[in-house]
Design an enzyme around this catalytic site. Sequence first.
Site, PDB file in Angstrom:
ATOM      1  N   SER A  22       0.816  -1.205   0.000  1.00 12.85           N
ATOM      2  CA  SER A  22       0.000   0.000   0.000  1.00 12.85           C
ATOM      3  C   SER A  22       0.855   1.263   0.000  1.00 12.85           C
ATOM      4  O   SER A  22       0.333   2.356  -0.051  1.00 12.85           O
ATOM      5  CB  SER A  22      -0.927   0.011   1.219  1.00 12.85           C
ATOM      6  OG  SER A  22      -0.152   0.083   2.393  1.00 12.85           O
ATOM      7  N   ASN A  80      -2.880  -1.560  13.521  1.00 11.65           N
ATOM      8  CA  ASN A  80      -4.327  -1.354  13.441  1.00 11.65           C
ATOM      9  C   ASN A  80      -4.766  -0.013  14.025  1.00 11.65           C
ATOM     10  O   ASN A  80      -5.574   0.693  13.435  1.00 11.65           O
ATOM     11  CB  ASN A  80      -5.074  -2.489  14.172  1.00 11.65           C
ATOM     12  CG  ASN A  80      -4.950  -3.816  13.444  1.00 11.65           C
ATOM     13  OD1 ASN A  80      -4.313  -3.889  12.393  1.00 11.65           O
ATOM     14  ND2 ASN A  80      -5.548  -4.865  13.996  1.00 11.65           N
ATOM     15  N   THR A  98     -38.916  27.328 -13.321  1.00 13.81           N
ATOM     16  CA  THR A  98     -39.327  26.041 -12.753  1.00 13.81           C
ATOM     17  C   THR A  98     -39.635  25.149 -13.939  1.00 13.81           C
ATOM     18  O   THR A  98     -40.136  25.626 -14.953  1.00 13.81           O
ATOM     19  CB  THR A  98     -40.579  26.133 -11.851  1.00 13.81           C
ATOM     20  OG1 THR A  98     -41.658  26.635 -12.617  1.00 13.81           O
ATOM     21  CG2 THR A  98     -40.352  27.040 -10.641  1.00 13.81           C
ATOM     22  N   HIS A  99     -39.305  23.876 -13.826  1.00 11.46           N
ATOM     23  CA  HIS A  99     -39.486  22.946 -14.955  1.00 11.46           C
ATOM     24  C   HIS A  99     -38.746  23.441 -16.204  1.00 11.46           C
ATOM     25  O   HIS A  99     -39.149  23.117 -17.321  1.00 11.46           O
ATOM     26  CB  HIS A  99     -40.962  22.763 -15.302  1.00 11.46           C
ATOM     27  CG  HIS A  99     -41.824  22.382 -14.147  1.00 11.46           C
ATOM     28  ND1 HIS A  99     -42.106  21.075 -13.826  1.00 11.46           N
ATOM     29  CD2 HIS A  99     -42.491  23.130 -13.232  1.00 11.46           C
ATOM     30  CE1 HIS A  99     -42.911  21.036 -12.774  1.00 11.46           C
ATOM     31  NE2 HIS A  99     -43.156  22.267 -12.384  1.00 11.46           N
ATOM     32  N   SER A 118     -13.580  24.715 -30.961  1.00 12.41           N
ATOM     33  CA  SER A 118     -13.695  23.430 -31.624  1.00 12.41           C
ATOM     34  C   SER A 118     -12.615  23.343 -32.676  1.00 12.41           C
ATOM     35  O   SER A 118     -12.251  24.344 -33.287  1.00 12.41           O
ATOM     36  CB  SER A 118     -15.061  23.321 -32.282  1.00 12.41           C
ATOM     37  OG  SER A 118     -15.024  22.394 -33.333  1.00 12.41           O
ATOM     38  N   LYS A 151     -17.695  28.078 -32.289  1.00 15.43           N
ATOM     39  CA  LYS A 151     -18.093  27.515 -31.002  1.00 15.43           C
ATOM     40  C   LYS A 151     -17.182  27.897 -29.842  1.00 15.43           C
ATOM     41  O   LYS A 151     -15.997  28.124 -30.000  1.00 15.43           O
ATOM     42  CB  LYS A 151     -18.149  25.983 -31.101  1.00 15.43           C
ATOM     43  CG  LYS A 151     -19.330  25.501 -31.924  1.00 15.43           C
ATOM     44  CD  LYS A 151     -19.393  24.000 -31.881  1.00 15.43           C
ATOM     45  CE  LYS A 151     -19.655  23.529 -30.448  1.00 15.43           C
ATOM     46  NZ  LYS A 151     -19.217  22.168 -30.259  1.00 15.43           N
ATOM     47  N   ASN A 172     -16.778  26.134 -26.117  1.00 19.59           N
ATOM     48  CA  ASN A 172     -17.273  25.014 -25.313  1.00 19.59           C
ATOM     49  C   ASN A 172     -16.877  25.154 -23.856  1.00 19.59           C
ATOM     50  O   ASN A 172     -15.705  25.347 -23.555  1.00 19.59           O
ATOM     51  CB  ASN A 172     -16.714  23.699 -25.861  1.00 19.59           C
ATOM     52  CG  ASN A 172     -17.085  23.477 -27.303  1.00 19.59           C
ATOM     53  OD1 ASN A 172     -18.177  23.847 -27.728  1.00 19.59           O
ATOM     54  ND2 ASN A 172     -16.176  22.893 -28.071  1.00 19.59           N
ATOM     55  N   GLU A 227     -17.948  21.216 -17.854  1.00 22.61           N
ATOM     56  CA  GLU A 227     -18.339  19.826 -18.157  1.00 22.61           C
ATOM     57  C   GLU A 227     -17.456  18.844 -17.390  1.00 22.61           C
ATOM     58  O   GLU A 227     -17.925  17.796 -16.942  1.00 22.61           O
ATOM     59  CB  GLU A 227     -18.255  19.583 -19.664  1.00 22.61           C
ATOM     60  CG  GLU A 227     -19.290  20.400 -20.431  1.00 22.61           C
ATOM     61  CD  GLU A 227     -19.087  20.347 -21.953  1.00 22.61           C
ATOM     62  OE1 GLU A 227     -18.653  19.307 -22.454  1.00 22.61           O
ATOM     63  OE2 GLU A 227     -19.379  21.363 -22.622  1.00 22.61           O
ATOM     64  N   TYR A 246     -10.751  -5.865  12.537  1.00 20.31           N
ATOM     65  CA  TYR A 246     -10.009  -5.393  11.373  1.00 20.31           C
ATOM     66  C   TYR A 246      -9.933  -6.448  10.263  1.00 20.31           C
ATOM     67  O   TYR A 246      -9.728  -7.628  10.529  1.00 20.31           O
ATOM     68  CB  TYR A 246      -8.575  -5.010  11.776  1.00 20.31           C
ATOM     69  CG  TYR A 246      -7.782  -4.461  10.622  1.00 20.31           C
ATOM     70  CD1 TYR A 246      -7.883  -3.134  10.237  1.00 20.31           C
ATOM     71  CD2 TYR A 246      -6.951  -5.299   9.859  1.00 20.31           C
ATOM     72  CE1 TYR A 246      -7.174  -2.633   9.147  1.00 20.31           C
ATOM     73  CE2 TYR A 246      -6.240  -4.809   8.770  1.00 20.31           C
ATOM     74  CZ  TYR A 246      -6.362  -3.477   8.418  1.00 20.31           C
ATOM     75  OH  TYR A 246      -5.679  -2.994   7.331  1.00 20.31           O
ATOM     76  N   GLN A 279      -7.904  -1.486   3.759  1.00 26.51           N
ATOM     77  CA  GLN A 279      -6.814  -0.789   3.086  1.00 26.51           C
ATOM     78  C   GLN A 279      -7.316   0.007   1.882  1.00 26.51           C
ATOM     79  O   GLN A 279      -6.716   1.001   1.481  1.00 26.51           O
ATOM     80  CB  GLN A 279      -5.766  -1.823   2.651  1.00 26.51           C
ATOM     81  CG  GLN A 279      -4.542  -1.220   2.016  1.00 26.51           C
ATOM     82  CD  GLN A 279      -3.413  -2.244   1.938  1.00 26.51           C
ATOM     83  OE1 GLN A 279      -2.968  -2.776   2.953  1.00 26.51           O
ATOM     84  NE2 GLN A 279      -2.952  -2.527   0.735  1.00 26.51           N
ATOM     85  N   LYS A 310      -8.284   4.185   1.614  1.00 23.67           N
ATOM     86  CA  LYS A 310      -7.419   5.357   1.461  1.00 23.67           C
ATOM     87  C   LYS A 310      -7.394   5.901   0.037  1.00 23.67           C
ATOM     88  O   LYS A 310      -7.529   7.102  -0.174  1.00 23.67           O
ATOM     89  CB  LYS A 310      -6.012   5.034   1.969  1.00 23.67           C
ATOM     90  CG  LYS A 310      -5.910   5.263   3.488  1.00 23.67           C
ATOM     91  CD  LYS A 310      -4.620   4.838   4.075  1.00 23.67           C
ATOM     92  CE  LYS A 310      -4.519   3.336   4.173  1.00 23.67           C
ATOM     93  NZ  LYS A 310      -5.559   2.689   4.995  1.00 23.67           N
TER      94      LYS A 310
END
Lengths: 463, 463, 463, 463
Positions: free
Chosen positions: D27, D114, D159-160, D281, D287, D289, D294, D321, D326, D329
């Site tokens: 780990s 532990n 709304t909607h 683009s 464009k 973007n 996003e 345990y 493990q 993390k």
Amino acid sequence: MAKKNIKILSTSINKKTSELMDAINTSIDIDSRLFNQDIKVTKAHALALNKLKILTNQELIKIQKGLDIIVKRHMDKKIKFSRENEDIHMNIESLLHSIIGETASKIHTGRSRNDQVATDTRLWVLESCKNLKNQIKLMMKVIIKQSKSNQSNIIPGFTHLQVAQPVTLAHHLMAYFEMFKRDLSQLEFVEQMTNENPLGSAALAGSNYNLDTKLLNKELGFSKSKTNSLDAVSDRDFCVYFLQSLSMVSLHLGKMSSELILWSSNLFNLFDISKNYSTGSSIMPQKRNPDSLELIRGKTNIIRNQSSSLLNVLSNLPLTYFKDFQEDKKMIFDSYDDLKLCIDVMTEVLKESSFNADNGLKICEDNFASATDLADYLVLEKNISFRDSYKIIASIVNYAQLNKKNMNQLSLGELKRFNHTIDHNIFQYIDIRNSVTRKKTPMSTNPKKVIEAIKNAEKFLKK
Amino acid sequence: MAKKNIKILSTSINKKTSELMDAINTSIDIDSRLFNQDIKVTKAHALALNKLKILTNQELIKIQKGLDIIVKRHMDKKIKFSRENEDIHMNIESLLHSIIGETASKIHTGRSRNDQVATDTRLWVLESCKNLKNQIKLMMKVIIKQSKSNQSNIIPGFTHLQVAQPVTLAHHLMAYFEMFKRDLSQLEFVEQMTNENPLGSAALAGSNYNLDTKLLNKELGFSKSKTNSLDAVSDRDFCVYFLQSLSMVSLHLGKMSSELILWSSNLFNLFDISKNYSTGSSIMPQKRNPDSLELIRGKTNIIRNQSSSLLNVLSNLPLTYFKDFQEDKKMIFDSYDDLKLCIDVMTEVLKESSFNADNGLKICEDNFASATDLADYLVLEKNISFRDSYKIIASIVNYAQLNKKNMNQLSLGELKRFNHTIDHNIFQYIDIRNSVTRKKTPMSTNPKKVIEAIKNAEKFLKK
Amino acid sequence: MAKKNIKILSTSINKKTSELMDAINTSIDIDSRLFNQDIKVTKAHALALNKLKILTNQELIKIQKGLDIIVKRHMDKKIKFSRENEDIHMNIESLLHSIIGETASKIHTGRSRNDQVATDTRLWVLESCKNLKNQIKLMMKVIIKQSKSNQSNIIPGFTHLQVAQPVTLAHHLMAYFEMFKRDLSQLEFVEQMTNENPLGSAALAGSNYNLDTKLLNKELGFSKSKTNSLDAVSDRDFCVYFLQSLSMVSLHLGKMSSELILWSSNLFNLFDISKNYSTGSSIMPQKRNPDSLELIRGKTNIIRNQSSSLLNVLSNLPLTYFKDFQEDKKMIFDSYDDLKLCIDVMTEVLKESSFNADNGLKICEDNFASATDLADYLVLEKNISFRDSYKIIASIVNYAQLNKKNMNQLSLGELKRFNHTIDHNIFQYIDIRNSVTRKKTPMSTNPKKVIEAIKNAEKFLKK
Amino acid sequence: MAKKNIKILSTSINKKTSELMDAINTSIDIDSRLFNQDIKVTKAHALALNKLKILTNQELIKIQKGLDIIVKRHMDKKIKFSRENEDIHMNIESLLHSIIGETASKIHTGRSRNDQVATDTRLWVLESCKNLKNQIKLMMKVIIKQSKSNQSNIIPGFTHLQVAQPVTLAHHLMAYFEMFKRDLSQLEFVEQMTNENPLGSAALAGSNYNLDTKLLNKELGFSKSKTNSLDAVSDRDFCVYFLQSLSMVSLHLGKMSSELILWSSNLFNLFDISKNYSTGSSIMPQKRNPDSLELIRGKTNIIRNQSSSLLNVLSNLPLTYFKDFQEDKKMIFDSYDDLKLCIDVMTEVLKESSFNADNGLKICEDNFASATDLADYLVLEKNISFRDSYKIIASIVNYAQLNKKNMNQLSLGELKRFNHTIDHNIFQYIDIRNSVTRKKTPMSTNPKKVIEAIKNAEKFLKK
């Protein structure tokens, strides 16, 4: 009487169970839905026991008639299942006992509730896949119909929610056809994986009776038996496959409803949702809310997570059967009901609503949707490199935006300022309608290609 | 008559809605559960309207009496809610109209279904948190009771499902007390976050009427109002917090049931589940299946995923209200019901079952649970480094295993072969019972420390 | 130079992007893994452009050689991808530019990053499915090998974690074979759904160039092209199918590891995990912890939720491409790597560890695993009804438990006390070893049936 | 040398572990991130051992200096952690051994990995909560700044996704302030639940050494110790709480980014995203973007599912345990990093971009956003019932739509046709700007109320 006997039989150790135990343990309120499947399975099992001479011909007939009486009563809504008898299997057995007496006890020979419930559930999933496929196909037919009505109507194709290039509305709608077609394939995969008969597995180690598994498969329409009894009684993978396929139908319905909600917005105004599937506001008279689509979106956002919940139930359990599995049924029943409702509502919404193609064209014009075409014009007709062409067109777009004009409102003189080689031909490229016909590949938005795609889609549905 | 009017009012644009639309749109089957909350909210709103002189004193009394009649009828199960009236709010308003006539129409002044449903739901969540906390505390009391009965009983403490070190059963049980205590804290956090009153927000922009928000808060038991009306009508975070806290209770119940199922297994044999909460097998007479615990595990494995499903519904939506939110209620109601049942069943299982502490001690002895103590013996009494000591003890364990003996079946002579300094004192360390008393820290398994912890736990519950 | 040009080309509008934007926008650290796929796709595209005379033969050769140089350098680890060039596509194009100059610019004609990345990713998924299938088959071979070594070894079959009936270890292991066989089927389904070529779709509306899609399919090994360009650039369903299939492999690996962890526990003692795949405790010398299996369980519990996370990314987005999709790759790469590691570790654990079949038989004897057989004895040989028989055997079991005896330690005299007809034959039924041979159905634990199943399994793997 | 010794110590049973085992078991690549925490914990433990005279003053100083050297080397990037030493704890102990020799071995007295790893992880979570709170507050400051610049700018409230009523942009932005304020509360809840010190729990049963837990708490900044050692070493609830709170921040960031993406669309045109945080683009020059937004949406859609994945890992495990833990993390580290990046990017996007308030007003006018106000006009000034008023206004809206006019383009004559009592005052109600000032409640969009809310928000952040 019968009831009590069965109750004693099934839970022999505990003398009484508490009300709370009944509340958590009883499944009849949910699995009564497996009534038809359980009757069918019990009849098939009776035939197999008869073949082994465990049931005489007379006993077989007695049982068959008894079951028919139960079916009749059930259709007449005269049966009230008993929670004391826990589940559908014991309810039916108990009812049979009350009708034909002691012979009923023989029916459980050589099987167990473990293989019985697995078989019932598989039959239910198979039937439900078939139903879903049919409903999806009806929806696909409506998509085709709308596509055919909109073959030459142009709307903006979006990327990043920005107006990108013109496409036909038919082409756009047929993209959804493709998604649902994939869903049909996945449902067929589910059917293939569900089509294995657990009967003969008994509790876990296999039956002590040499049940004719071929007979059982033939009677129940399975193409083969499970290969390993330990797996057979603990395998609920087919339920996960089922919910996974429902996740994907949900994804597609959610995408479609999200898009149509967006298109219903005053600002997109590309979709006029049927009054039958929208609501007004109690205080705002000008509004029309696409509630039906929002509910489809809400419900599918829940359904698509159900396979993950079922995996929670099944994971990290050693072999074989645990009572945890009882929880699978509510999940597959509820998800199926909700999804079927969503498909049916979407089908009607698509059928009864209309698209504002005029606005689609206007949006394209207002937002320079043919800019890519113009860049191509300079490359193809004026031999300018794409990179230079791209810069010239970007400047023209900026100029037009500043002057609040569309491309087709610019004069040739204005255009020439950006590159002197520009000539009248450029207006062919500015015209949004020409953009789609310029596309060449079979999957493109070129109306000829889309017509071809629609024809193939119709053929597919006729199969 | 009233019904029809209200129906027209609410969905003014659409003249008819289809049956399918009703099926997906209607929420009354689910939100009728908010009956009490909606009555309470409407009464408070009437007071606020009266203070603004929008309702005369007479009108106020008329409305209050009307609502009381509705409550009475509801208690007498004489009300059948109408699906045509969509939801609980419109059902109650329509009922009120049919009882007191036109005055009922005034009640919707200055509010909207958007702030009304948000307020109702918050009241429901607050009440449900309180109920859950009470049920959890009852369960915690049983855990304390079992702990007190098992203060000196020794069982193996496991890591990696391997016998590790002896602990007292009380200590082990009290670990669960700690988990549920955390759940109480989280439920309090949920209460704190839910305790905000949306009333005054109207549809989204705030009310045109200067409603006395302090009055509304006082009447409904809220400690404050929402700060922002757009947030108020679209905020369903409190439902997610609620489901997140239910996830954690589920995690703990699932852990406890998994462990008790394991302990019920013939091979662990540490837990004798009450006959009232287990079942026998229909074909295997020797079995006793912990069905109740398996159902708790199955159900909690589903509940713990519900916050994730609700997040699916809420995510990626711009402001403010969408009909998607309607789906939140089924999720919180069902999850609450299922979880409450699980808590109650677990409480009874713990109360009515017993632990096999004798076997706990035997397992410790059979599996060298005091090996760590022996390593300490050599370090502390013989001044051998831990690393060397560790190796010596490992060799003794291997020898004992090969000779199929427990540690306490080895003679001093045998032990001395591994290190000549070993003397009689070693048997003090071999004795499993001494292992626990050797622990020193306040959180340790030392019975004195555990008794202290139990006392504090009792004090905590009395608060 | 090249880099700068490409950078300008790709993000023409923004003059500079901030460091933070680079940190969130750059994907090269992840999608560099698509290097081979992107080279392959670019070569195929070059051929198609050559066929359209957009690339002369000379230019084609130049590009092919340039790409070969890039591949060579990459294999020699001499390429450091640039974060400024955002992604693998632009990195390769920029490298090509720096090697062959301006001709490199022509390669992007008629395509877009949108169809390019979709194609690369599909090729990667197809290859990964193949790899996973191979690794799973290796694991299945080890399962067969262990099954063949344990054909007559008897262990308890469990339901509800209670000893239920004796089964052979081979039968038990072959249940897992069945699960993994289903996974192979699902991976084949994924391959089928992934095997569609997006090339020709360009940004979204289709290419302006009549690219030979058959040529492109042949070069890249696709069996067909996508039907709809809008769908082609936005469809990430194949990634979900991939993760859904990984969920199921995870479910099965998680089940197997959970069971083997349980069997490794001192109290089950049915599995001796290889020392190479377990660890000791730093302070408890007697312990052997099945860490490898716990890590498989932990990892698969995470992997199985990934399809749900990907659905979160894809859901509720209208058509077509969004940058959100960039997140799919980390998920499929990481899940694949983790799952492959888990499969490989499980294969080795199974190969290098051994089962304690002796203890399996002992557990059966100690826990009345043949009780069902005894009930059958009375039914079959003494013509006692199953219900009565069940009760008699239950009484015998109780008696034996009270007297701390196994069934085979009871004398005939003791047995006769419960029913006088009991005779010597009963000991045939008490004998655990006879229980399995008494099973009759093809899927049962009868060693003859299991041998048959193993043969079929070997045939299956040879296909 | 040291390394090898430690390796032997930790995994005493297995002589070699395979490469595959290392690959899954190690780990250090992940938990090296706990370096600072582990040093801090080790120093505190040394003090406690010194107080118990287990470490002499000299030994204590030796250890402290040794640890300081390690910290120095680590800062100088001179340490390469060894995978052979598995994890950060053993790496540090091994390094210490190589620097100060045998004294290093004493440091592990009275503790276990532990309790050590549980403590390290808690310290990391506490620090990360603090960091997140700070970053969120920075973002909230930017929200306030944008709100103050837009106090009188009007946009449509939706709304909607339908234009509903006018609101101020400040009011809309402050709704997000409320969401993030809730996130701060939840992070404080996480801190409260994490603030418990596991040290003293050793492997599971508590330490044999009477470690001064108050000293340990003081040194590490914990306000109390864990109450139960079994719970202490197996409790990962704080990690779930942490991920649950990250889910909520993700929900809010996802909502905000979704809305801003929508507002960036050509058709909404309410948000001009900074060029630094958008891309062009490669083939469409017109464009822009909103890639950054996003990506925030994509990433947060993944993060919000992580608590569910962690629950998968933790669920259904008995005490105490398991190595499964493990896996926690990687999940908390990755989610934290990704979320922090998202917050920072959102902060900059909000800071550097601008809103198109002009278009907001235009949208309101074009879409009858003051229709509700008109209905109120008839009620308040003309004493017409709300129901009748609603119908009249709905008719006017229909008329205006048919004639392609806005409300403010209708003449008084045209308006009077729908109700003869309408007079000049109506234009006060038609004016969008008056709509917001008409709102009365404290949470409403009335600019005076919003200014008040902003002031309170500033006060809150100063706390």
